[in-house]
Design an enzyme around this catalytic site. Structure first.
Site, PDB file in Angstrom:
ATOM      1  N   HIS A   1      52.804  46.812  18.666  1.00  0.00           N
ATOM      2  CA  HIS A   1      54.023  46.831  17.858  1.00  0.00           C
ATOM      3  C   HIS A   1      54.678  45.465  17.929  1.00  0.00           C
ATOM      4  CE1 HIS A   1      58.003  48.010  16.369  1.00  0.00           C
ATOM      5  NE2 HIS A   1      57.433  49.096  15.898  1.00  0.00           N
TER       6      HIS A   1
ATOM      7  N   ASP B   1      53.086  55.047  14.737  1.00  0.00           N
ATOM      8  CA  ASP B   1      52.295  55.296  13.530  1.00  0.00           C
ATOM      9  C   ASP B   1      51.001  56.022  13.855  1.00  0.00           C
ATOM     10  OD1 ASP B   1      54.062  53.897  11.709  1.00  0.00           O
ATOM     11  OD2 ASP B   1      53.378  52.056  12.651  1.00  0.00           O
TER      12      ASP B   1
END
Length: 428
Positions: free
Chosen positions: A306, A363
């Site tokens: 991330h 995600d």
């Protein structure tokens, strides 16, 4: 107030130091161009604070996420999505009466104007639900205009915030029904926000449908975890468009368009597409792990790492537990989910991924859960937008209420041709 000194071509400029409530420090360069003629250059705005905000705090190094000061772990364990929406928009937890009134308003305003059904008829069957969502949200401004854009306390503004949050679930569900050619299912007054959305998604006129509690709880959690995430691409877009005094619906429609990109909201869709590619290639996930570790290979594992979190994404920790529970309760046997679990195990134990902190992110797990819930891949980004709606509304409202707000106008460093004479077409 502490300051920092900047020396440019023999000229010294004192820059005020701004400190946030969590100790974040920033240099206020408001006077930089006026005093020196220089601007700052920060491609992607990775080191630029575009605003001050009271809404969401993130510490990427420590893996911390808080809404209005409340840790995401406590919110996820105890809250309802509508409560979280109220908290983000109004800045405080609702009383029992305030929460009940808010829920009733969301129920009352969940229906769309019947004329809007004609808009859905004009979209081609293969239209992406995100394109439909952004178009329909923008069109709401034709039905619910603001009377006075300068009055942030205007009742029209407050009502439009409620209308948008209430209607976006209906729009999202209708956009799905459009893509599969089924009749629209209207919202029900006896269902809460999450159950109502699932009802509109999966019910059909000729069959009895009862919303499973496990799906309702999973959706509630997913929406909460997506509700806001500080100044990301889509949120910054909402604030930038809103800085021109564009209305709420236009600003949010722009945010939806920003979210639709595969590097932002489309990331969970790309996770499932990657898993499908691995399955079609025989399910050899180790082959793709080797490809991801090869610096000369362009392949990347989707759903790992991330940009903000250098530790484990706190939302991913929560969703990892939820994914295990949802898959167990639903009893799903899905080869893609088996591949995902194998990749997760590799990422959490392989030195290559651990040293680079390439942990599975939100995600990765949200895509797995949505697939298990029966949400089609094309709808994943729409689900993200549905969850992010209260955060966008809160950010837009905060921007509009800020007396220091002015229309956004970034600068640039020009690198094109210097002055030259125009050449007539017959001399070129």
């Amino acid at each position: 107030m502490p300051t920092a000194k900047l020396s440019i071509e023999g000229q010294e400029l004192e820059l005020p130091v701004v400190e946030g409530s969590e100790g974040e420090k920033a240099l206020d360069i408001t006077a930089l161009r006026k005093e020196t003629g220089y601007i700052s250059l920060d491609p992607g705005y990775g080191n630029t604070g575009s605003c001050s905000s009271d809404i969401t705090f993130i510490d990427g190094e420590q893996g911390i996420l808080r809404y209005r000061g409340y840790p995401i772990e406590q919110i996820a364990a105890n809250a309802d999505f509508v409560e979280v929406a109220y908290l983000l928009i109004y800045g405080h937890l609702p009383s029992a009466d305030q929460l009940e009134t808010f829920k009733q308003e969301l129920t009352y305003h969940s229906l769309l104007h019947e004329d809007m059904k004609k808009f859905f008829e004009g979209y081609p069957p293969a239209a992406h639900p995100m394109a439909i969502l952004s178009s329909m949200v923008a069109s709401l401004s034709t039905y619910y205009p603001e009377d006075d854009v300068d009055d942030v306390d205007d009742e029209d503004v407050r009502l439009n915030m409620v209308r948008l949050l209430a209607k976006v679930g209906t729009i999202a569900a209708f956009s799905y029904k459009k893509t599969i050619g089924q009749p629209f299912i209207y919202p029900r007054n006896d269902l809460d926000f999450c159950a109502n959305f699932l009802w509109m998604m999966f019910a059909v006129p000729s069959e009895d449908y009862e919303v499973p509690e496990v799906l309702r709880d999973a959706l509630n959690l997913l929406l909460i975890l997506h509700a806001d995430h500080e100044q990301n691409c889509s949120t910054s877009t909402v604030r930038m468009v809103g800085s021109s005094q564009a209305n709420l619906f236009a600003s949010i429609a722009a945010g939806i368009c920003a979210l639709s990109g595969p590097l932002h909201g489309g990331a969970n869709q790309r996770v499932i597409e990657m898993l499908e590619m691995i399955r079609q290639d025989g399910g050899d996930y180790q082959k793709y792990v080797r490809m991801a570790k090869d610096k000369d290979d362009g392949f990347r594992l989707m759903g790992f790492g991330h940009r903000v979190y250098k530790n484990f994404d706190p939302r991913a920790r929560i969703l990892k537990k939820a994914a295990d529970r949802v898959l167990r309760e639903l009893g799903h046997k899905d080869p893609l989910l088996d591949i995902a679990k194998n990749l997760e195990e590799v990422a959490l134990s392989d030195d290559y991924f651990v040293e680079r902190r390439l942990y599975p992110n939100v995600d990765f797990y949200s895509g797995i859960i949505y697939r298990a819930m029966g949400i089609p891949t094309k709808m994943f980004t729409v689900m993200f937008a549905l969850g992010r709606m209260p955060g966008w509304i809160a950010q837009w409202l905060e921007m509009r209420n800020d007396p220091a707000n002015r229309i956004n106008r970034p600068r640039q460093v020009y690198t094109g041709a210097t002055e030259r004479d125009w050449v007539p077409v017959d001399e070129r």
